[in-house]
Design a protein around this motif. Structure first.
Motif, PDB file in Angstrom:
ATOM      1  N   THR A  76       0.701  -1.079  -0.062  1.00 49.39           N
ATOM      2  CA  THR A  76       0.116  -0.060  -0.036  1.00 49.39           C
ATOM      3  C   THR A  76       0.910   1.245  -0.187  1.00 49.39           C
ATOM      4  OG1 THR A  76      -0.083   0.017   2.343  1.00 49.39           O
ATOM      5  CG2 THR A  76      -1.959  -1.188   1.105  1.00 49.39           C
ATOM      6  N   SER A  77       2.103   1.191   0.514  1.00 50.78           N
ATOM      7  CA  SER A  77       2.907   2.296   0.316  1.00 50.78           C
ATOM      8  C   SER A  77       4.201   1.903   0.440  1.00 50.78           C
ATOM      9  CB  SER A  77       2.761   3.194   1.596  1.00 50.78           C
ATOM     10  OG  SER A  77       3.142   2.761   2.864  1.00 50.78           O
ATOM     11  N   VAL A  83       8.145  -1.177   3.530  1.00 52.20           N
ATOM     12  CA  VAL A  83       7.094  -1.173   2.553  1.00 52.20           C
ATOM     13  C   VAL A  83       5.775  -1.375   3.650  1.00 52.20           C
ATOM     14  CG1 VAL A  83       7.847  -1.813   0.546  1.00 52.20           C
ATOM     15  CG2 VAL A  83       7.472  -3.592   2.022  1.00 52.20           C
ATOM     16  N   MET A  84       4.545  -0.766   3.386  1.00 53.21           N
ATOM     17  CA  MET A  84       3.553  -1.072   4.209  1.00 53.21           C
ATOM     18  C   MET A  84       2.767  -2.061   3.311  1.00 53.21           C
ATOM     19  SD  MET A  84       2.112  -0.169   7.076  1.00 53.21           S
ATOM     20  CE  MET A  84       2.594   1.294   7.450  1.00 53.21           C
ATOM     21  N   VAL A  85       2.403  -3.513   3.974  1.00 52.30           N
ATOM     22  CA  VAL A  85       1.489  -4.462   2.886  1.00 52.30           C
ATOM     23  C   VAL A  85       0.051  -4.661   3.972  1.00 52.30           C
ATOM     24  CG1 VAL A  85       1.774  -6.745   2.670  1.00 52.30           C
ATOM     25  CG2 VAL A  85       3.942  -5.395   2.660  1.00 52.30           C
ATOM     26  N   VAL A  91      -6.020  -4.069   7.971  1.00 50.74           N
ATOM     27  CA  VAL A  91      -5.068  -4.497   8.760  1.00 50.74           C
ATOM     28  C   VAL A  91      -3.689  -4.298   7.927  1.00 50.74           C
ATOM     29  CG1 VAL A  91      -3.496  -6.575   9.755  1.00 50.74           C
ATOM     30  CG2 VAL A  91      -6.105  -6.380   9.891  1.00 50.74           C
ATOM     31  N   LYS A  92      -2.634  -3.433   8.186  1.00 53.11           N
ATOM     32  CA  LYS A  92      -1.548  -2.911   7.439  1.00 53.11           C
ATOM     33  C   LYS A  92      -0.463  -3.130   8.378  1.00 53.11           C
ATOM     34  CE  LYS A  92      -3.621   0.248   4.523  1.00 53.11           C
ATOM     35  NZ  LYS A  92      -3.837   1.676   4.170  1.00 53.11           N
ATOM     36  N   VAL A  93       0.497  -4.160   7.749  1.00 48.42           N
ATOM     37  CA  VAL A  93       1.856  -4.273   8.500  1.00 48.42           C
ATOM     38  C   VAL A  93       3.081  -3.562   8.014  1.00 48.42           C
ATOM     39  CG1 VAL A  93       3.292  -6.105   9.579  1.00 48.42           C
ATOM     40  CG2 VAL A  93       0.742  -6.322   9.410  1.00 48.42           C
ATOM     41  N   GLU A  94       3.979  -3.067   8.549  1.00 46.69           N
ATOM     42  CA  GLU A  94       5.152  -2.527   7.916  1.00 46.69           C
ATOM     43  C   GLU A  94       6.196  -3.776   8.100  1.00 46.69           C
ATOM     44  OE1 GLU A  94       7.785   1.904   7.763  1.00 46.69           O
ATOM     45  OE2 GLU A  94       6.512   1.276   9.667  1.00 46.69           O
TER      46      GLU A  94
END
Length: 115
Positions: A76-77, A83-85, A91-94
């Motif tokens: 996502t970024s 990276v942000m996944v 739910v986003k994890v770096e």
């Protein structure tokens, strides 16, 4: 006659030492082993490492990725080192960029449909 047989022995010993050729040298076997190890072990590893670095450099938002831990998600970024996944709804994890194992095609990923 005694001197002549000594000279003949010397000449035969020198000739026997020269017959070994390039593979007869005691240093050729370790050198040959190092060269073979380079082409069998080190060179393919360097090639895989360069391919992985190119893969990491080419990731962009929207790519479907598989992390080294086995987590599947969508980027996502993208930052310099991380990276942000997105791994689930909301739910986003770096992750570190270096932990990306593979980038999959969107056609390989089947989205779950609500039942």
């Amino acid at each position: 006659m005694n001197t002549s047989s000594f000279e003949n022995t010397l000449i035969l010993a020198q000739a026997a030492g020269q017959q070994g050729g390039i593979l007869g040298s005691p240093m050729m076997l370790p050198i040959l082993m190092i060269v073979v190890m380079y082409f069998i072990i080190f060179r393919p590893q360097q090639k895989r490492m360069k391919e992985h670095q190119a893969l990491i450099a080419a990731v962009k938002v929207g790519d479907h990725v598989i992390m080294e831990s086995g987590v599947h998600g969508i980027i996502t970024s993208v930052k310099d080192r991380t990276v942000m996944v997105k791994i689930a709804d909301n739910v986003k994890v770096e992750f570190e960029r270096s932990k990306i194992a593979a980038v999959t095609k969107k056609s390989d990923v089947v989205e779950a449909t609500p039942a």
